[in-house]
Structures are given as structure tokens and as C-alpha cells.
Design a protein around this motif. Structure first.
Motif, PDB file in Angstrom:
ATOM      1  N   ILE A  50     -23.106  -9.285  36.075  1.00 22.09           N
ATOM      2  CA  ILE A  50     -23.905  -9.949  37.096  1.00 22.09           C
ATOM      3  C   ILE A  50     -24.478 -10.938  36.599  1.00 22.09           C
ATOM      4  O   ILE A  50     -24.249 -12.091  37.315  1.00 22.09           O
ATOM      5  CB  ILE A  50     -24.403  -8.864  37.954  1.00 22.09           C
ATOM      6  N   MET A  51     -25.217 -10.713  35.718  1.00 28.64           N
ATOM      7  CA  MET A  51     -26.171 -11.982  35.240  1.00 28.64           C
ATOM      8  C   MET A  51     -25.390 -13.069  34.746  1.00 28.64           C
ATOM      9  O   MET A  51     -25.634 -14.394  34.739  1.00 28.64           O
ATOM     10  CB  MET A  51     -27.168 -11.559  34.438  1.00 28.64           C
ATOM     11  N   LEU A  86     -34.553 -21.665  36.993  1.00 32.67           N
ATOM     12  CA  LEU A  86     -33.815 -21.029  37.784  1.00 32.67           C
ATOM     13  C   LEU A  86     -32.807 -20.047  36.684  1.00 32.67           C
ATOM     14  O   LEU A  86     -32.029 -19.113  37.110  1.00 32.67           O
ATOM     15  CB  LEU A  86     -32.655 -22.000  38.334  1.00 32.67           C
ATOM     16  N   TYR A  87     -32.986 -20.404  35.535  1.00 32.15           N
ATOM     17  CA  TYR A  87     -32.317 -19.842  34.391  1.00 32.15           C
ATOM     18  C   TYR A  87     -33.061 -18.622  33.918  1.00 32.15           C
ATOM     19  O   TYR A  87     -32.575 -17.245  33.924  1.00 32.15           O
ATOM     20  CB  TYR A  87     -31.866 -20.641  33.264  1.00 32.15           C
ATOM     21  N   VAL A  88     -34.275 -18.930  33.506  1.00 30.28           N
ATOM     22  CA  VAL A  88     -35.107 -17.961  32.868  1.00 30.28           C
ATOM     23  C   VAL A  88     -35.738 -16.730  33.694  1.00 30.28           C
ATOM     24  O   VAL A  88     -35.676 -15.925  33.251  1.00 30.28           O
ATOM     25  CB  VAL A  88     -36.266 -18.939  31.980  1.00 30.28           C
ATOM     26  N   LEU A  89     -36.278 -17.511  34.859  1.00 29.16           N
ATOM     27  CA  LEU A  89     -37.198 -16.349  35.599  1.00 29.16           C
ATOM     28  C   LEU A  89     -36.288 -15.365  36.188  1.00 29.16           C
ATOM     29  O   LEU A  89     -36.218 -14.008  36.037  1.00 29.16           O
ATOM     30  CB  LEU A  89     -37.843 -17.050  36.753  1.00 29.16           C
ATOM     31  N   PRO A  90     -35.076 -15.704  36.859  1.00 31.48           N
ATOM     32  CA  PRO A  90     -34.381 -14.547  37.550  1.00 31.48           C
ATOM     33  C   PRO A  90     -33.604 -13.706  36.306  1.00 31.48           C
ATOM     34  O   PRO A  90     -33.607 -12.419  36.578  1.00 31.48           O
ATOM     35  CB  PRO A  90     -32.947 -15.424  38.180  1.00 31.48           C
ATOM     36  N   ILE A  91     -33.090 -14.182  35.140  1.00 32.93           N
ATOM     37  CA  ILE A  91     -32.680 -13.386  34.034  1.00 32.93           C
ATOM     38  C   ILE A  91     -33.768 -12.394  33.580  1.00 32.93           C
ATOM     39  O   ILE A  91     -33.355 -11.325  33.062  1.00 32.93           O
ATOM     40  CB  ILE A  91     -31.962 -14.261  33.144  1.00 32.93           C
TER      41      ILE A  91
END
Length: 266
Positions: A50-51, A86-91
Motif C-alpha cells: 500500500i505504501m 508528502l513522502y516522509v510524514l505519511p510513510i
């Protein structure tokens, strides 16, 4: 080596079948089956896919937007910050936020019917989820997967992050009622209207516990009823039954659970 592997698999299978006994803050004992290493790895794989899908989709979107910004010759710093966020925080916070907001379940865990709970049986909090995932690099990368060995041999199938956070991962039992419950509740009318939809998630063991508390004839009966009612409200995140006492609340939860499970198995 092969013999050790076979013994390990047998031990893990036995532990998956066994029940992990948890004592709540009110000294009510609950039994839950802990999730095995295989279920946890499959759930982790689904979450990873999913990620990865999110990252690929975001990359295509950001490449398109980046070209638009570059055509104007400015906004490069802003785009860099947005891309990193948008890349670092959600993952980075995918697992803690999902477990805190999803009652201990990420998307992968929900698909595998497993859940993170605290050792007292209460739902995992954001703080405990942050703690268990902060130690994920230690469990997997820094110790060459030593966390898997902890899951195989610890009492509650805990990796090091679970031990530090006071959590474990349990299996959610199928929502099926045995014939005992069907005959015990045959007086419920077909047109019964349930009050709490959340009661559908209760297991047979939890329903049996409610029954034992309701039909308990000891002097401490009311204390047990009050303690269990409070615990169920906190676990299911439901309000008290308006105009009813704790015993009526437990009976309503019990009847609602029968209604939903009987509907499922019909």
C-alpha cells in the motif's frame, strides 16, 4: 538446523492455538489468541505494498506539478518542502496513526483479522503505537531480524517494540455463535432491534464472560457487573444505555451480539 526449524514451527503453531490470558485493571481475566509470526508478516507485506503504491502515485503527480513550477522558474524550495512532507510524514507515521485511529489495526492487519492491543486488553493508544514503531528498525534492521525471534519465543508473541510499549497483537475470532448461545437466546424475537452495532465484534469468550458475570450469585456480583460494564464501554467506545443500569446495559450488549451473529450465520 532442519530439526531446529521444525521444532520452532511446532512451538509457534502451539502458541497460536493457545490463549493469552490478560488481566484488566478491574482484575477481569480475558483470553485472546495471539497472532503468529506468519499473520504479522503478511499484514506487514500488505501495508508495504500500500505504501509503495502511494509512493508511486505521488511520484507521478509530483513530477507533473514539478515541471509546471520549473516552467515558471520559481517555487523550487516550496516544492521541495511539499515533496518531503508528502513522502516522509505519511510513510513514517502510517502504522502509528492507523493503529491509533483504527482501533489497533492498519489496513494490512484488518485484512488479516489481527489487532494491536495493550497487555491489559485495552485498545492501543497513539503513545504506545509510536513506541512500538520507533523500535521497528531495531527489531528488523539493526539486529538482523531479531524481533522475529522474540515473536517466536516470547510469552505473548511480542517483538522488542511490543515489550517496550506493553502491547501485543491478537487474532480476532470469527463472529460465529455456538449452539449453546443459539439455544440460550432463542427467546429473542425475530424483529429485535439492536442498540449497539459495536457488539458484533465481541468474541464467544467475551460473551461467555458477560453471561458468567450476569448470572453470578456471589456478594461481589454488582461490583463485577459495574466493572465489566465500564470495561466494555471503554473497549467498544460506546455510551451508557440511556435510562438503564449496568446490568441492563450488559444484557443489551449480549442480545445485540447474538442478533448480529445469528444474522451472519443464518
Amino acid at each position: 538446523m532442519i530439526r531446529f526449524f521444525i521444532i520452532t514451527l511446532r512451538r509457534q503453531r502451539h502458541k497460536e492455538m493457545a490463549k493469552s490470558t490478560i488481566t484488566t485493571g478491574h482484575y477481569v481475566r480475558l483470553s485472546q489468541a495471539t497472532a503468529g509470526l506468519g499473520d504479522r508478516l503478511l499484514a506487514q507485506l500488505l501495508d508495504f505494498l500500500i505504501m509503495m503504491g502511494y509512493s508511486m502515485l505521488l511520484s507521478m503527480i509530483m513530477m507533473f506539478v514539478w515541471e509546471r513550477f520549473n516552467s515558471y522558474g520559481d517555487g523550487e524550495d516550496v516544492m521541495t518542502v511539499i515533496t518531503v512532507l508528502l513522502y516522509v510524514l505519511p510513510i513514517t507515521f502510517y502504522h502509528p496513526v492507523c493503529e491509533a485511529m483504527g482501533n489497533g489495526q492498519s489496513i494490512g492487519k484488518r485484512a488479516l483479522h489481527i489487532r494491536v492491543v495493550k497487555l491489559d486488553g485495552s485498545p492501543s493508544t497513539l503513545g504506545s503505537s509510536l513506541m512500538r514503531w520507533a523500535l521497528y528498525p531495531v527489531d528488523v534492521f539493526l539486529t538482523a531480524g531479531l524481533g522475529a525471534m522474540f515473536i517466536l519465543f516470547s510469552d505473548h508473541n511480542q517483538r522488542m517494540g511490543d515489550i517496550a510499549a506493553g502491547t501485543t497483537v491478537v487474532k480476532l475470532e470469527q463472529r460465529r455463535l455456538s449452539s449453546m448461545f443459539v439455544t440460550e437466546f432463542n427467546y429473542i424475537l425475530p424483529g429485535y432491534r439492536p442498540v449497539y452495532q459495536e457488539a458484533a465484534s465481541l468474541s464467544i469468550n467475551q460473551l461467555a464472560l458477560i453471561s458468567r458475570v450476569i448470572y453470578n450469585n456471589t456478594r461481589e456480583r454488582q461490583h463485577y457487573i459495574d466493572a465489566l460494564a465500564e470495561k466494555i464501554r471503554a473497549t467498544l467506545h460506546v455510551p451508557p444505555l440511556l435510562g438503564a443500569n449496568n446490568e441492563q446495559f450488559l444484557r443489551t450488549i449480549y442480545n445485540d451480539a447474538y442478533h448480529y451473529n445469528a444474522t451472519i450465520t443464518a
